[in-house]
Design a protein around this motif. Structure first.
Motif, PDB file in Angstrom:
ATOM      1  N   GLU A 203      42.163  36.747  49.126  1.00  0.00           N
ATOM      2  CA  GLU A 203      43.213  37.060  50.094  1.00  0.00           C
ATOM      3  C   GLU A 203      44.421  36.138  49.987  1.00  0.00           C
ATOM      4  OE1 GLU A 203      40.089  38.809  53.469  1.00  0.00           O
ATOM      5  OE2 GLU A 203      41.145  36.912  53.822  1.00  0.00           O
ATOM      6  N   ARG A 204      44.184  34.905  49.565  1.00  0.00           N
ATOM      7  CA  ARG A 204      45.274  33.930  49.432  1.00  0.00           C
ATOM      8  C   ARG A 204      45.142  33.223  48.083  1.00  0.00           C
ATOM      9  NH1 ARG A 204      43.153  33.464  54.393  1.00  0.00           N
ATOM     10  NH2 ARG A 204      41.953  31.612  53.856  1.00  0.00           N
ATOM     11  N   PRO A 205      45.602  33.868  47.009  1.00  0.00           N
ATOM     12  CA  PRO A 205      45.400  33.327  45.653  1.00  0.00           C
ATOM     13  C   PRO A 205      46.021  31.944  45.466  1.00  0.00           C
ATOM     14  CG  PRO A 205      46.121  35.620  45.568  1.00  0.00           C
ATOM     15  CD  PRO A 205      46.297  35.162  46.983  1.00  0.00           C
ATOM     16  N   ARG A 206      45.218  31.019  44.993  1.00  0.00           N
ATOM     17  CA  ARG A 206      45.691  29.664  44.705  1.00  0.00           C
ATOM     18  C   ARG A 206      45.239  29.177  43.336  1.00  0.00           C
ATOM     19  NH1 ARG A 206      43.703  27.700  50.610  1.00  0.00           N
ATOM     20  NH2 ARG A 206      45.512  28.396  51.836  1.00  0.00           N
ATOM     21  N   HIS A 207      44.366  29.935  42.684  1.00  0.00           N
ATOM     22  CA  HIS A 207      43.770  29.451  41.437  1.00  0.00           C
ATOM     23  C   HIS A 207      43.821  30.502  40.336  1.00  0.00           C
ATOM     24  CE1 HIS A 207      42.299  25.796  43.386  1.00  0.00           C
ATOM     25  NE2 HIS A 207      41.945  26.566  44.404  1.00  0.00           N
ATOM     26  N   THR A 208      44.891  31.259  40.274  1.00  0.00           N
ATOM     27  CA  THR A 208      45.024  32.242  39.208  1.00  0.00           C
ATOM     28  C   THR A 208      45.191  31.529  37.870  1.00  0.00           C
ATOM     29  OG1 THR A 208      46.076  33.795  40.732  1.00  0.00           O
ATOM     30  CG2 THR A 208      46.353  34.223  38.378  1.00  0.00           C
ATOM     31  N   GLY A 209      44.383  31.939  36.887  1.00  0.00           N
ATOM     32  CA  GLY A 209      44.447  31.323  35.571  1.00  0.00           C
ATOM     33  C   GLY A 209      43.700  30.018  35.459  1.00  0.00           C
ATOM     34  N   GLU A 210      42.790  29.749  36.395  1.00  0.00           N
ATOM     35  CA  GLU A 210      42.018  28.506  36.307  1.00  0.00           C
ATOM     36  C   GLU A 210      40.665  28.656  36.987  1.00  0.00           C
ATOM     37  OE1 GLU A 210      44.241  25.385  38.155  1.00  0.00           O
ATOM     38  OE2 GLU A 210      43.687  25.985  40.187  1.00  0.00           O
ATOM     39  N   ARG A 211      39.806  27.669  36.722  1.00  0.00           N
ATOM     40  CA  ARG A 211      38.521  27.549  37.404  1.00  0.00           C
ATOM     41  C   ARG A 211      38.697  26.625  38.606  1.00  0.00           C
ATOM     42  NH1 ARG A 211      33.561  24.766  36.004  1.00  0.00           N
ATOM     43  NH2 ARG A 211      34.725  23.207  34.808  1.00  0.00           N
ATOM     44  N   PHE A 212      37.999  26.946  39.687  1.00  0.00           N
ATOM     45  CA  PHE A 212      37.866  25.975  40.766  1.00  0.00           C
ATOM     46  C   PHE A 212      36.435  26.018  41.271  1.00  0.00           C
ATOM     47  CE2 PHE A 212      38.526  29.706  43.328  1.00  0.00           C
ATOM     48  CZ  PHE A 212      38.115  29.444  44.629  1.00  0.00           C
ATOM     49  N   THR A 213      36.094  25.056  42.103  1.00  0.00           N
ATOM     50  CA  THR A 213      34.714  24.958  42.586  1.00  0.00           C
ATOM     51  C   THR A 213      34.700  24.695  44.080  1.00  0.00           C
ATOM     52  OG1 THR A 213      32.565  23.873  42.244  1.00  0.00           O
ATOM     53  CG2 THR A 213      34.538  22.473  42.118  1.00  0.00           C
ATOM     54  N   VAL A 214      33.556  24.904  44.674  1.00  0.00           N
ATOM     55  CA  VAL A 214      33.412  24.825  46.119  1.00  0.00           C
ATOM     56  C   VAL A 214      32.095  24.140  46.478  1.00  0.00           C
ATOM     57  CG1 VAL A 214      32.355  27.111  46.194  1.00  0.00           C
ATOM     58  CG2 VAL A 214      33.444  26.207  48.242  1.00  0.00           C
ATOM     59  N   GLY A 215      32.115  23.390  47.571  1.00  0.00           N
ATOM     60  CA  GLY A 215      30.913  22.731  48.060  1.00  0.00           C
ATOM     61  C   GLY A 215      31.175  22.194  49.462  1.00  0.00           C
ATOM     62  N   TYR A 216      30.132  21.631  50.069  1.00  0.00           N
ATOM     63  CA  TYR A 216      30.300  21.069  51.416  1.00  0.00           C
ATOM     64  C   TYR A 216      30.830  19.639  51.352  1.00  0.00           C
ATOM     65  CZ  TYR A 216      27.606  25.026  53.153  1.00  0.00           C
ATOM     66  OH  TYR A 216      27.169  26.279  53.448  1.00  0.00           O
TER      67      TYR A 216
END
Length: 216
Positions: A203-216
């Motif tokens: 809904e709110r693209p911030r990482h087009t053309g790259e990898r990102f990761t998520v965690g607590y």
């Protein structure tokens, strides 16, 4: 609201992505090999047959969509080797058939290639079983391929080191190539909050053309 084509909707992660997308009001087309195996019903859900390893099938599923999500897995280690990088190549090839009309691609990635606080990669840890290393490196190979792609809008989302079904809190932290850990050094995320992060990125693209990761 977006029109989404989703590969892997039957999986542990894909089913949570499906639920989160429908909860937010998006229109989802679940692309599966056997529609009879997807029992979820919803007014905004359409189920169709397709094969993520067939670029023609990918193009047909993606045509007219706003976003294509790949949450496919391979089961065991050899299954990932046979599925993850080949599906990345097939997804890109299929989207290239659509030219400028191709939707954006968001693909579920792996945690193995993330940098740890000690400067190594997750997959460098001692004692990892071979099947897990195969899974990690399969995702790493797919990411290496995505990073060569400049004519398709892609995003690769790596989970925390531990991802499993749990609670949807709506809270998470992100990074690009570094493993997200808490104060105790633990890296984890629920599949539900991983899905939240993925839909937030949609809904709110911030990482087009790259990898990102998520965690607590």
């Amino acid at each position: 609201m977006s029109k989404i084509a989703l590969f892997g909707a039957n999986g542990t992660i894909g089913s949570r992505v499906l639920d989160e997308a429908l909860e937010r009001g998006h229109q989802v087309t679940a692309v599966v090999r056997d529609p009879a195996k997807l029992t979820r019903t919803h007014p905004n859900l359409t189920v169709t047959t397709g094969d993520v390893l067939d670029p023609g099938s990918v193009a047909a599923a993606a045509e007219g969509q706003d976003v294509l999500i790949s949450a496919v897995g391979g089961g065991d280690g050899p299954g990932h080797v046979a599925t993850i990088a080949p599906s990345a190549e097939s997804l890109v090839a299929g989207l290239r058939k659509l030219g400028d009309a191709a939707p954006r691609l968001i693909a579920v990635g792996g945690a193995g290639s993330l940098r740890t606080p000690g400067g190594t990669r997750v997959w460098d840890a001692e004692g990892l079983p071979e099947f897990l290393l195969q899974i990690m490196h399969a995702h790493g190979d797919a990411l290496d391929f995505y990073r060569t792609v400049t004519d398709v809008r892609w995003t690769n989302l790596s989970p925390a080191a531990l991802i499993e079904p749990g609670t949807r809190t709506g809270s998470y932290r992100t990074a690009v190539d570094d493993l997200v850990t808490d104060a105790d050094g633990t890296s984890r995320i629920s599949t539900e909050d991983y899905a939240v992060a993925l839909l937030d990125e949609l809904e709110r693209p911030r990482h087009t053309g790259e990898r990102f990761t998520v965690g607590y």
